[in-house]
Design an enzyme around this catalytic site. Structure first.
Site, mmCIF file in Angstrom:
data_model
loop_
_atom_site.group_PDB
_atom_site.id
_atom_site.type_symbol
_atom_site.label_atom_id
_atom_site.label_comp_id
_atom_site.label_asym_id
_atom_site.label_seq_id
_atom_site.Cartn_x
_atom_site.Cartn_y
_atom_site.Cartn_z
ATOM 1 N N ASP A 134 0.830 -1.204 0.000
ATOM 2 C CA ASP A 134 0.000 0.000 0.000
ATOM 3 C C ASP A 134 0.869 1.262 0.000
ATOM 4 O O ASP A 134 0.640 2.184 0.770
ATOM 5 C CB ASP A 134 -0.948 -0.037 1.220
ATOM 6 C CG ASP A 134 -2.029 1.048 1.161
ATOM 7 O OD1 ASP A 134 -2.251 1.616 0.083
ATOM 8 O OD2 ASP A 134 -2.649 1.310 2.214
ATOM 9 N N HIS A 177 -2.812 0.777 11.881
ATOM 10 C CA HIS A 177 -2.474 -0.624 11.603
ATOM 11 C C HIS A 177 -0.981 -0.792 11.409
ATOM 12 O O HIS A 177 -0.269 0.172 11.146
ATOM 13 C CB HIS A 177 -3.205 -1.100 10.339
ATOM 14 C CG HIS A 177 -3.144 -0.096 9.211
ATOM 15 N ND1 HIS A 177 -4.150 0.821 8.981
ATOM 16 C CD2 HIS A 177 -2.198 0.161 8.279
ATOM 17 C CE1 HIS A 177 -3.832 1.584 7.944
ATOM 18 N NE2 HIS A 177 -2.642 1.208 7.510
ATOM 19 N N GLN A 245 -2.748 -5.547 6.509
ATOM 20 C CA GLN A 245 -2.638 -4.360 7.383
ATOM 21 C C GLN A 245 -3.528 -4.618 8.594
ATOM 22 O O GLN A 245 -4.757 -4.524 8.495
ATOM 23 C CB GLN A 245 -3.087 -3.088 6.640
ATOM 24 C CG GLN A 245 -2.079 -2.607 5.607
ATOM 25 C CD GLN A 245 -2.660 -1.573 4.635
ATOM 26 O OE1 GLN A 245 -3.681 -1.812 3.989
ATOM 27 N NE2 GLN A 245 -1.996 -0.433 4.509
ATOM 28 N N ARG A 275 2.141 13.026 10.168
ATOM 29 C CA ARG A 275 0.823 12.883 9.535
ATOM 30 C C ARG A 275 0.156 11.637 10.117
ATOM 31 O O ARG A 275 0.616 10.518 9.916
ATOM 32 C CB ARG A 275 0.995 12.740 8.025
ATOM 33 C CG ARG A 275 -0.282 12.421 7.260
ATOM 34 C CD ARG A 275 0.066 12.140 5.806
ATOM 35 N NE ARG A 275 -1.085 11.822 4.974
ATOM 36 C CZ ARG A 275 -1.619 10.609 4.874
ATOM 37 N NH1 ARG A 275 -1.162 9.590 5.577
ATOM 38 N NH2 ARG A 275 -2.632 10.408 4.051
ATOM 39 N N ASP A 277 -1.907 9.017 9.963
ATOM 40 C CA ASP A 277 -2.591 8.322 8.873
ATOM 41 C C ASP A 277 -3.853 7.614 9.369
ATOM 42 O O ASP A 277 -3.821 6.925 10.387
ATOM 43 C CB ASP A 277 -1.622 7.289 8.273
ATOM 44 C CG ASP A 277 -2.254 6.498 7.144
ATOM 45 O OD1 ASP A 277 -2.605 7.110 6.132
ATOM 46 O OD2 ASP A 277 -2.412 5.273 7.300
ATOM 47 N N GLU A 319 -4.988 12.998 9.240
ATOM 48 C CA GLU A 319 -5.515 12.581 7.941
ATOM 49 C C GLU A 319 -6.846 11.886 8.203
ATOM 50 O O GLU A 319 -6.897 10.693 8.501
ATOM 51 C CB GLU A 319 -4.556 11.639 7.210
ATOM 52 C CG GLU A 319 -4.984 11.387 5.766
ATOM 53 C CD GLU A 319 -5.461 9.971 5.464
ATOM 54 O OE1 GLU A 319 -6.063 9.777 4.399
ATOM 55 O OE2 GLU A 319 -5.253 9.053 6.282
ATOM 56 N N HIS A 388 -2.061 12.002 -3.006
ATOM 57 C CA HIS A 388 -1.653 10.689 -3.536
ATOM 58 C C HIS A 388 -2.826 9.718 -3.580
ATOM 59 O O HIS A 388 -2.737 8.668 -4.188
ATOM 60 C CB HIS A 388 -0.536 10.109 -2.671
ATOM 61 C CG HIS A 388 -1.016 9.651 -1.330
ATOM 62 N ND1 HIS A 388 -1.420 10.543 -0.351
ATOM 63 C CD2 HIS A 388 -1.203 8.414 -0.814
ATOM 64 C CE1 HIS A 388 -1.819 9.863 0.707
ATOM 65 N NE2 HIS A 388 -1.700 8.573 0.459
ATOM 66 N N ASP A 389 -3.918 10.047 -2.871
ATOM 67 C CA ASP A 389 -5.069 9.156 -2.837
ATOM 68 C C ASP A 389 -6.076 9.536 -3.916
ATOM 69 O O ASP A 389 -5.987 10.596 -4.532
ATOM 70 C CB ASP A 389 -5.720 9.195 -1.451
ATOM 71 C CG ASP A 389 -4.984 8.293 -0.462
ATOM 72 O OD1 ASP A 389 -4.434 7.261 -0.906
ATOM 73 O OD2 ASP A 389 -4.953 8.622 0.740
ATOM 74 N N ARG A 513 -4.217 4.215 -8.173
ATOM 75 C CA ARG A 513 -3.734 5.474 -7.598
ATOM 76 C C ARG A 513 -2.297 5.746 -8.044
ATOM 77 O O ARG A 513 -1.840 6.893 -8.026
ATOM 78 C CB ARG A 513 -3.804 5.417 -6.060
ATOM 79 C CG ARG A 513 -5.234 5.425 -5.524
ATOM 80 C CD ARG A 513 -5.265 5.288 -4.017
ATOM 81 N NE ARG A 513 -4.718 4.009 -3.564
ATOM 82 C CZ ARG A 513 -4.553 3.675 -2.278
ATOM 83 N NH1 ARG A 513 -4.886 4.535 -1.336
ATOM 84 N NH2 ARG A 513 -4.062 2.497 -1.942
HETATM 85 C C1 GLC Z 1 -4.466 6.575 4.218
HETATM 86 C C2 GLC Z 1 -3.497 6.750 3.078
HETATM 87 C C3 GLC Z 1 -3.812 5.781 1.989
HETATM 88 C C4 GLC Z 1 -3.749 4.397 2.538
HETATM 89 C C5 GLC Z 1 -4.606 4.241 3.802
HETATM 90 C C6 GLC Z 1 -4.288 2.985 4.533
HETATM 91 O O1 GLC Z 1 -5.765 6.884 3.854
HETATM 92 O O2 GLC Z 1 -3.537 8.061 2.606
HETATM 93 O O3 GLC Z 1 -2.943 5.916 0.897
HETATM 94 O O4 GLC Z 1 -4.165 3.480 1.568
HETATM 95 O O5 GLC Z 1 -4.384 5.292 4.710
HETATM 96 O O6 GLC Z 1 -3.072 3.123 5.229
#
Ligand code: GLC
Length: 643
Positions: A134, A177, A245, A275, A277, A319, A388-389, A513
Site C-alpha cells: 500500500d 495498523h 494491514q 501525519r 494516517d 488525515e 496521492h489518494d 492510484r
Molecule cells: C491513508 C493513506 C492511503 C492508505 C490508507 C491505509 O488513507 O492516505 O494511501 O491506503 O491510509 O493506510
C-alpha cells in the site's frame, strides 16, 4: 495524587538544572491536558499518563541540542506554520529525488524553494512489508528506513539539511495498523498473548459479523470486508484496509505507549510534522461505522501533550477523510479545542474545487463550505487540489438538496465526468474502487489529467489546452488563497499527466492510484523552466507567482477563517477573509466564459471600492461601469486599500 513528575525524574538524572526545570515547567503546563485526554478512554488514566510522561522524559533527555533550540524557536513563534509564506509539497522519495535516495532529496531544495516550499511531506519511507504494501502504509518497522532509500542517519541528516533551508520535514505515522510482518504481529502469530492483545482478534465470525452490519467498505474492490482469517492466529483479525494491514487495538494502553514512543523517536530524528494516517479509524465501537469515535480525540490530545512536553516543535496533522461535521473535531471542538492536531486535510474544499469545475457552478461549494463550523485560530487546514489518494465525492445530501441538487445524482455525475464518460467531459481520470452496493466510484488522476490538459494535448486542441492550463491555475489560486497550508503534489508543477506505465511496477498493478503518483521528470522540469510559454511552463511559473504573491499577503494568515459565499454570478465563488488588516475577497470564476461581480455586492460585503487592488495581477481589477470582471477561469485576490 502523587506529583506526576516523580515518574519522569529518573530519566532526567544528569541533565543540566535548566533542562530539568524546563521539563518540569512543560509538564506543569501539559499534564492536565494529558490526563484529560486519557480520561474516559483508559480505566486508569493517571497510571497511563505517568507511563507516557516517563517516555517523554527519556526522549527529552536524548533529544539533540539543535532540536532543543528548535523547540524554543517554535515556542516563540507558534504560528510559524500558519503564515502565508508556508507552502507544502508532497512526494515519494524514490520518485522525486534525482538519484532515488533520501540523500538526493537535498538536490531538490532549489526547486522546492522556487515554489515557496517550507514544508515537505515525504511519503511512507519507514521499512514496510515486501510488496504489496500500500505504498508503504503497511509498516514492518517504525525504527528503520527502507534500505533502498537510505538509513535512519540519512533521514536525520536530510531533516537537518532541509531545516537549514527553511523546510520542515513531514512523515507519515501509520497508527491505525501495522504490517502482518511487524514484530508485534509476528509475536501475536507465534502465540504470544501480550502481543495478541495488540490486535482485534476474534475466534469466529460472530463479532466480526456484528461489526460489519454498520462498517463501510474502504477497499471494496481489492480487499472486501474488514476482517481477515489468519491461520497462524487461528482467528479473525480486524483489517480495515488490506488483509496484511492489521488494525491495532488502541484500547490497550500498551499500544498507546508503543506509538507514543515511536512519535518521540521520529521527533528526535528531526521530523517536525507527523501525519496521523487514517486516524479516524483507530477506535472501534459496535453498532457504529467505527470512525470518528470520541476516544480518537482523547488519544490525539494525549499524543499532543506528550510531544509538547518532550519535543514541542513537533506538529500533528490529522488525515481524516470524513464529512465536514466530523472533520472539524480533528482540529479541536468543545473540550478538545486547540488540544488535538495542529493541521488537518480540508478534503471538503478539494472535492468542491473539482465539483465546481465540472458543473461550472459555485452554488454547491458556497453552501457546503459555508456550513463548515469554525476551527481554533491556532490551527490550519491543509488545502490541496489533489493528493496521492483517490478522490471520493464527499458531498453531503443535505448540502446538495439546499441548492436543488440530488446528492446521489451529483456524485454519479462527478464520477462520470472525471472518468471521462460524461458527454463533453474534459477529464481523463480512472475509476477507483467502484462499489456496486453504494454506487460509489472514486477517481484517480493527476491534476493535469483531471483538469483536461492531458486530453487537450493529445487532441492537439490549442484553445482546450489554454482552458485546461487556466483551470489548473484557478484550482491552485483557490487552494493557495484559502489560508492554511497549501500542499502541492509532485509532478503537478510541471502538469504531469497520468503515468501510462503505472501498472508495471510489481505490487502496483491493481491500484490505479499509482497513475497519479508520477516520477518528477527532470527533462519535463527543464522544459517547463526553459519555455515559460509552454503549457507546463505556464503552470510552473503560475504556481511560483501564486506562492510569491501569497507570501506577501498577510490576510492569508491561517488564524483568520475563510468564509465561502455565493456571489450574484453563479459561476463565481466568493471567499471572504475578515482579517484585522482589512477585508480580503477572493473571487474565482469556475467557468470558461467571462464572469462579473457587481459593485453593490462587493460594497455590501464591506469592501471599499475606490481603491480596489488585485494582488494576483498586481493592480486594479478589470471592470466595466458596474462590476468587477473576471476572465474565463480568472481569480482575483482583492483588498482595499492595497497593503
Ligand atoms: C491513508 C493513506 C492511503 C492508505 C490508507 C491505509 O488513507 O492516505 O494511501 O491506503 O491510509 O493506510
Amino acid at each position: 495524587m502523587d506529583d506526576p513528575l516523580a515518574a519522569a525524574l529518573p530519566a532526567l538524572d544528569g541533565l543540566a538544572p535548566h533542562r530539568v526545570e524546563l521539563f518540569a515547567l512543560r509538564t506543569r503546563r501539559w499534564w492536565p491536558d494529558l490526563l484529560a485526554g486519557l480520561t474516559g478512554v483508559y480505566p486508569d488514566p493517571e497510571a497511563v499518563g505517568r507511563r507516557l510522561l516517563a517516555l517523554a522524559a527519556q526522549a527529552y533527555a536524548a533529544r539533540p541540542d539543535d532540536l532543543h533550540v528548535l523547540d524554543l524557536q517554535r515556542s516563540l513563534e507558534p504560528d510559524w506554520f500558519q503564515r502565508p509564506e508556508v507552502v507544502g509539497y508532497a512526494a515519494y522519495t524514490e520518485r522525486f529525488s534525482p538519484d532515488g535516495t533520501l540523500a538526493g532529496v537535498a538536490d531538490r531544495v532549489g526547486h522546492l524553494r522556487s515554489l515557496g516550499v517550507r514544508y515537505l511531506h515525504l511519503m511512507p519511507l519507514l521499512e514496510p512489508r515486501p510488496v504489496p504494501n500500500d505504498g508503504g502504509y503497511a509498516v514492518a518497522d517504525y525504527r528503520s528506513v527502507r534500505p533502498d532509500l537510505g538509513t535512519v542517519d540519512d533521514l536525520a541528516a536530510l531533516a537537518s539539511r532541509l531545516r537549514e533551508s527553511g523546510i520542515s520535514l513531514c512523515l507519515d505515522l501509520v497508527l491505525n495498523h501495522v504490517a502482518r510482518e511487524h514484530a508485534w504481529a509476528r509475536a501475536a502469530r507465534a502465540g504470544d498473548e501480550r502481543y495478541r492483545a495488540y490486535f482485534h482478534v476474534f475466534p469466529d465470525r460472530e463479532q466480526p459479523d456484528a461489526y460489519e452490519q454498520t462498517l463501510p467498505e474502504v477497499f471494496p474492490d481489492f480487499a472486501p470486508g474488514s476482517f481477515s482469517h489468519d491461520a497462524d492466529l487461528d482467528g479473525w483479525v480486524w483489517t480495515t484496509f488490506n488483509t496484511w494491514q492489521w488494525d491495532l487495538d488502541w484500547s490497550n494502553p500498551d499500544v498507546l505507549a508503543e506509538m507514543a514512543d515511536v512519535v518521540l523517536f521520529l521527533a528526535n530524528l528531526g521530523v517536525e510534522v507527523l501525519r496521523l494516517d487514517a486516524i479516524a479509524f483507530i477506535w472501534k465501537r459496535l453498532g457504529t461505522a467505527c470512525q470518528n469515535q470520541p476516544e480518537v480525540h482523547g488519544i490525539t490530545q494525549a499524543l499532543k501533550a506528550v510531544t509538547r512536553i518532550a519535543a514541542p516543535a513537533t506538529l500533528l496533522k490529522a488525515e481524516a477523510i470524513v464529512g465536514p461535521g466530523d472533520l472539524v473535531h480533528y482540529l479541536g471542538q468543545g473540550r478538545h479545542a486547540g488540544r488535538v492536531s495542529d493541521l488537518a486535510y480540508h478534503n471538503g474544499l478539494m472535492v468542491q474545487v473539482w465539483s465546481m469545475l465540472a458543473s461550472r457552478d459555485a452554488g454547491l461549494a458556497a453552501e457546503a463550505l459555508g456550513a463548515v463550523p469554525p476551527v481554533p485560530s491556532t490551527t490550519a487546514w491543509i488545502t490541496y487540489v489533489r493528493c496521492h489518494d483517490d478522490i471520493g465525492w464527499a458531498i453531503d445530501d443535505a448540502d446538495a438538496a439546499a441548492v436543488g441538487l440530488n446528492g446521489f445524482d451529483h456524485r454519479s455525475f462527478l464520477s462520470d465526468f472525471y472518468s471521462g464518460t460524461h458527454p463533453g467531459s474534459f477529464a481523463q481520470g480512472l475509476v477507483f474502487q467502484a462499489n456496486p452496493a453504494t454506487g460509489d466510484r472514486r477517481i484517480s488522476g493527476t491534476t493535469a489529467a483531471l483538469a483536461g490538459l492531458q486530453r487537450a494535448q493529445a487532441d492537439g486542441d490549442g484553445p482546450a489546452v489554454d482552458d485546461a492550463v487556466a483551470r489548473i491555475l484557478l484550482a491552485h489560486a483557490l487552494v493557495l488563497g484559502w489560508g492554511g497550508v497549501p500542499v502541492l503534489w509532485s509532478g503537478d508543477e510541471v502538469a504531469a499527466g497520468n503515468d501510462p506505465r503505472w501498472r508495471e511496477q510489481p505490487g502496483h498493478d491493481e491500484d490505479n492510484r499509482w497513475a497519479h503518483r508520477p516520477r518528477l521528470d527532470d527533462a519535463a522540469l527543464a522544459a517547463a523552466q526553459d519555455d515559460p510559454a509552454s503549457p507546463s511552463g505556464q503552470v510552473l511559473s503560475g504556481l511560483r507567482r501564486l506562492a510569491a504573491t501569497r507570501a506577501r499577503l498577510e490576510h492569508l494568515h491561517a488564524s483568520v477563517a475563510s468564509e465561502a459565499v455565493p456571489t450574484p454570478d453563479r459561476g463565481v465563488l466568493g471567499v471572504l477573509r475578515r482579517h484585522p488588516l482589512g477585508l480580503m475577497i477572493g473571487l474565482y470564476n469556475v467557468t470558461e466564459t467571462w464572469g462579473g461581480v457587481p459593485d453593490w455586492w462587493l460594497s455590501e460585503q464591506g469592501l471599499e471600492l475606490d481603491d480596489l487592488h488585485d494582488h494576483l495581477a498586481g493592480g486594479p481589477p478589470g471592470r466595466d461601469e458596474h462590476a468587477v470582471l473576471l476572465p474565463p477561469y480568472g481569480a482575483l485576490w482583492l483588498t482595499a486599500p492595497p497593503t
